[in-house]
Write a protein that holds these residues in place. Structure first.
Motif, PDB file in Angstrom:
ATOM      1  N   GLU A 326      45.109  41.064  39.065  1.00  0.00           N
ATOM      2  CA  GLU A 326      44.397  41.900  38.086  1.00  0.00           C
ATOM      3  C   GLU A 326      42.976  42.125  38.573  1.00  0.00           C
ATOM      4  OE1 GLU A 326      44.771  40.224  34.197  1.00  0.00           O
ATOM      5  OE2 GLU A 326      46.960  40.215  34.308  1.00  0.00           O
ATOM      6  N   PRO A 327      42.813  43.039  39.523  1.00  0.00           N
ATOM      7  CA  PRO A 327      41.484  43.220  40.116  1.00  0.00           C
ATOM      8  C   PRO A 327      40.500  43.876  39.143  1.00  0.00           C
ATOM      9  CG  PRO A 327      42.991  44.887  40.934  1.00  0.00           C
ATOM     10  CD  PRO A 327      43.808  43.972  40.079  1.00  0.00           C
ATOM     11  N   HIS A 328      39.213  43.611  39.364  1.00  0.00           N
ATOM     12  CA  HIS A 328      38.151  44.230  38.569  1.00  0.00           C
ATOM     13  C   HIS A 328      37.219  44.985  39.520  1.00  0.00           C
ATOM     14  CE1 HIS A 328      35.764  40.881  40.084  1.00  0.00           C
ATOM     15  NE2 HIS A 328      36.746  40.079  39.667  1.00  0.00           N
ATOM     16  N   ALA A 329      36.125  45.467  38.990  1.00  0.00           N
ATOM     17  CA  ALA A 329      35.237  46.316  39.801  1.00  0.00           C
ATOM     18  C   ALA A 329      34.577  45.564  40.953  1.00  0.00           C
ATOM     19  CB  ALA A 329      34.179  46.952  38.911  1.00  0.00           C
ATOM     20  N   GLY A 330      34.621  44.239  40.896  1.00  0.00           N
ATOM     21  CA  GLY A 330      34.022  43.477  41.981  1.00  0.00           C
ATOM     22  C   GLY A 330      35.028  42.948  42.984  1.00  0.00           C
ATOM     23  N   SER A 331      36.295  43.245  42.783  1.00  0.00           N
ATOM     24  CA  SER A 331      37.341  42.728  43.677  1.00  0.00           C
ATOM     25  C   SER A 331      37.349  43.499  44.997  1.00  0.00           C
ATOM     26  CB  SER A 331      38.715  42.861  43.012  1.00  0.00           C
ATOM     27  OG  SER A 331      38.746  42.158  41.792  1.00  0.00           O
ATOM     28  N   PRO A 332      37.808  42.834  46.070  1.00  0.00           N
ATOM     29  CA  PRO A 332      37.843  43.522  47.370  1.00  0.00           C
ATOM     30  C   PRO A 332      38.734  44.761  47.347  1.00  0.00           C
ATOM     31  CG  PRO A 332      38.322  41.167  47.603  1.00  0.00           C
ATOM     32  CD  PRO A 332      38.292  41.447  46.143  1.00  0.00           C
ATOM     33  N   ARG A 395      36.889  52.639  40.844  1.00  0.00           N
ATOM     34  CA  ARG A 395      37.527  51.334  40.607  1.00  0.00           C
ATOM     35  C   ARG A 395      36.697  50.157  41.107  1.00  0.00           C
ATOM     36  NH1 ARG A 395      43.234  52.465  40.287  1.00  0.00           N
ATOM     37  NH2 ARG A 395      43.691  50.243  40.554  1.00  0.00           N
ATOM     38  N   VAL A 396      35.745  50.429  42.022  1.00  0.00           N
ATOM     39  CA  VAL A 396      34.920  49.323  42.541  1.00  0.00           C
ATOM     40  C   VAL A 396      33.448  49.684  42.437  1.00  0.00           C
ATOM     41  CG1 VAL A 396      36.648  48.410  44.136  1.00  0.00           C
ATOM     42  CG2 VAL A 396      35.114  50.219  44.909  1.00  0.00           C
ATOM     43  N   LYS A 397      32.621  48.679  42.169  1.00  0.00           N
ATOM     44  CA  LYS A 397      31.191  48.960  42.084  1.00  0.00           C
ATOM     45  C   LYS A 397      30.463  48.628  43.388  1.00  0.00           C
ATOM     46  CE  LYS A 397      29.469  44.624  40.006  1.00  0.00           C
ATOM     47  NZ  LYS A 397      30.575  43.726  40.118  1.00  0.00           N
ATOM     48  N   HIS A 398      31.107  47.849  44.266  1.00  0.00           N
ATOM     49  CA  HIS A 398      30.407  47.397  45.471  1.00  0.00           C
ATOM     50  C   HIS A 398      30.431  48.428  46.596  1.00  0.00           C
ATOM     51  CE1 HIS A 398      34.553  46.646  46.772  1.00  0.00           C
ATOM     52  NE2 HIS A 398      34.720  45.796  45.757  1.00  0.00           N
ATOM     53  N   ARG A 399      31.279  49.434  46.493  1.00  0.00           N
ATOM     54  CA  ARG A 399      31.379  50.500  47.508  1.00  0.00           C
ATOM     55  C   ARG A 399      31.571  49.942  48.927  1.00  0.00           C
ATOM     56  NH1 ARG A 399      29.609  55.886  45.738  1.00  0.00           N
ATOM     57  NH2 ARG A 399      30.254  55.806  43.582  1.00  0.00           N
ATOM     58  N   THR A 400      32.430  48.939  49.002  1.00  0.00           N
ATOM     59  CA  THR A 400      32.752  48.350  50.306  1.00  0.00           C
ATOM     60  C   THR A 400      34.249  48.456  50.515  1.00  0.00           C
ATOM     61  OG1 THR A 400      30.951  46.773  50.057  1.00  0.00           O
ATOM     62  CG2 THR A 400      32.630  46.240  51.712  1.00  0.00           C
ATOM     63  N   GLY A 446      29.243  38.226  49.403  1.00  0.00           N
ATOM     64  CA  GLY A 446      28.967  38.307  47.969  1.00  0.00           C
ATOM     65  C   GLY A 446      29.017  39.698  47.421  1.00  0.00           C
ATOM     66  N   ALA A 447      29.895  40.541  48.035  1.00  0.00           N
ATOM     67  CA  ALA A 447      29.983  41.919  47.562  1.00  0.00           C
ATOM     68  C   ALA A 447      30.489  42.001  46.133  1.00  0.00           C
ATOM     69  CB  ALA A 447      30.870  42.731  48.485  1.00  0.00           C
ATOM     70  N   GLY A 448      31.344  41.019  45.760  1.00  0.00           N
ATOM     71  CA  GLY A 448      31.905  41.063  44.412  1.00  0.00           C
ATOM     72  C   GLY A 448      30.917  40.572  43.383  1.00  0.00           C
TER      73      GLY A 448
END
Ligand code: SF4
Length: 448
Positions: A326-332, A395-400, A446-448
């Protein structure tokens, strides 16, 4: 003699109107010549063309559909002897034998519910029980009728395994609108069952003690008005059965006898696992297997999957953004190709880490990552385009984004194509190294 593609082409209107779904008449003609299309798809074909093409444009083995609705199964329509010549078209249907004698109503319902709901996902394919072969219970015809109705009500295609003409009529009449397959007892007298199948407009199994007799029985059923026929091959042992199966396929493909141009029906008894394997490997189109047990069915499904995949098309999964856990916006956010084996290896390794991830499966036309890259199908531009279509940025906030190590060379191009704010992280080459990578590298940055 079958017509060649060019001979067929000369009979078509040559307007390239595309109504048949092909860009040109020539492309359609080639498909017709290979027996992979029907002339009916060309609405403008002349009567002359229809007459000339009639036999030549139909597949050497007639297609037969059993059941109705989403789970109806069509068998036959094969055009080659060996899969590597082109491909096999219709995978054989595996029907579970149901002997309802002694079952209570609740037990019957429970069994049919379980069979209807059995689903196993493997390498992008869903394994299911294709149908139910309901055996007539001699002396208690109502038991078979009830079982056949219950199976048909669940949307399962039904084969009626008759013991008597009266029992067959009782069962088949009740479910005729669901298009059951009527399978008389082996070597039943000609005519009796053919008349019933013709009257109900349902497919029929014919059998005989030798191949000439089998072809003759099929012709007799055709003359009785049965449109759809399956052949039950003679064969007292595996060796004889092997001979029958190969002779029927060869005879059909070479159009030696029109009575052989039908799919093949095979009953497999308890403990006859080798017979089922032989049938799947050697051209049986619909097999009745004893009951259901994962220990027997799983290897047979797997065998069928391996034989009935198109060797010209790599196994693919649907491109898209998949969730592992269940990934969130900080998941890889990881990227891979849509080659089935690659996808399953990556997904399995990520699952094993226990870390929820987004997995972007890029449309690489079913090629593995490195092969796709060398074919220009896993470029930075293409991966970026896929990520945009999947709306990965939302879906992600880290843009990685983590790319496979084998294509580290695309990292710069991908970063440029994704634009401001994105960074590309080069992951390991092997899926088996994902766990330490995610643990060490992803945690460290620590991208997440
Ligand atoms: S529909 Fe007929 S005329 Fe039109 S492209 Fe197809 S084969 Fe040609």
């Amino acid at each position: 003699m079958p017509l060649t593609g060019l001979q067929i082409f000369k009979l078509l209107p040559n307007t390239n109107c595309r109504k048949c779904g092909y860009a040109t008449c020539l492309a359609f003609a080639m498909k017709l010549a290979a027996g992979r299309e029907a002339l009916e798809k060309c609405p403008d074909a002349s009567e002359e063309a229809r007459a000339a093409l009639g036999a030549a444009s139909s597949p050497p083995i007639r297609g037969v559909t059993v059941g109705r609705g989403p789970r109806a199964i069509t068998v036959g329509e094969e055009t080659v002897f060996f899969r590597h010549e082109k491909t096999f078209v219709r995978r054989p249907g595996l029907f579970a034998l149901l002997d309802a004698k002694g079952l209570s109503a609740a037990e019957l319902d429970a069994r049919l519910d379980q069979w209807r709901d059995t689903r196993i996902e493997r390498a992008g394919e869903t394994f299911q029980i294709d149908g139910v072969a309901v055996a007539e219970v001699p002396g208690s015809p109502e038991v078979g009728v009830k079982a056949a109705v219950a199976a048909a009500e669940r949307g399962l295609p039904v084969a009626v395994l008759a013991a008597t003409a009266e029992g067959a009529a009782a069962m088949a009449e009740k479910i005729k609108d669901q298009r059951p397959l009527l399978a008389p007892p082996a070597h039943a007298p000609d005519g009796l069952y053919a008349n019933l199948a013709a009257r109900l407009a349902i497919p029929l199994v014919v059998s005989a003690r030798d191949l000439p007799g089998l072809a003759a029985a099929a012709m007799a059923a055709t003359h009785a008005g049965v449109a759809d026929i399956l052949l039950e091959p003679p064969g007292a042992d595996l060796r004889a059965l092997h001979h029958s199966l190969t002779a029927i396929r060869r005879g059909a493909l070479d159009r030696i006898h029109p009575g052989l141009g039908h799919p093949v029906f095979l009953r497999v008894g308890a403990g006859e696992f080798e017979k089922a394997v032989l049938g799947i490997a050697k051209f049986a189109s619909l097999l009745v297997l004893p009951g259901y047990g994962g220990e027997n069915w799983l290897p047979l499904w797997t065998l069928r999957q391996n034989i009935y995949t198109d060797p010209q098309k790599p196994l693919q999964v649907q491109p898209g953004l998949y969730s592992i856990g269940e990934p969130h916006a900080g998941s890889p956010l990881l990227v891979t190709s849509n080659f089935s084996l690659t996808y399953f290896m990556v997904a399995t390794e990520v699952e094993a880490t226990g870390l929820a991830c987004h997995l972007a499966v890029v449309d690489a036309e079913g090629l593995s990552v490195l092969t796709a890259w060398s074919a220009g199908k896993f470029s930075g531009e293409r991966v970026a385009k896929n990520l945009r279509q999947m709306e990965a940025a939302a879906r992600v906030k880290h843009r990685t984004v983590i790319i496979p190590g084998y294509v580290s060379v695309i990292s710069g191009e991908l970063e440029d194509a994704l634009g401001e704010g994105w960074r590309v992280l080069v992951g390991p080459q092997e899926a088996s190294d994902l766990a330490p990578f995610l643990k060490d590298v992803w945690s460290a940055i620590g991208a997440g």
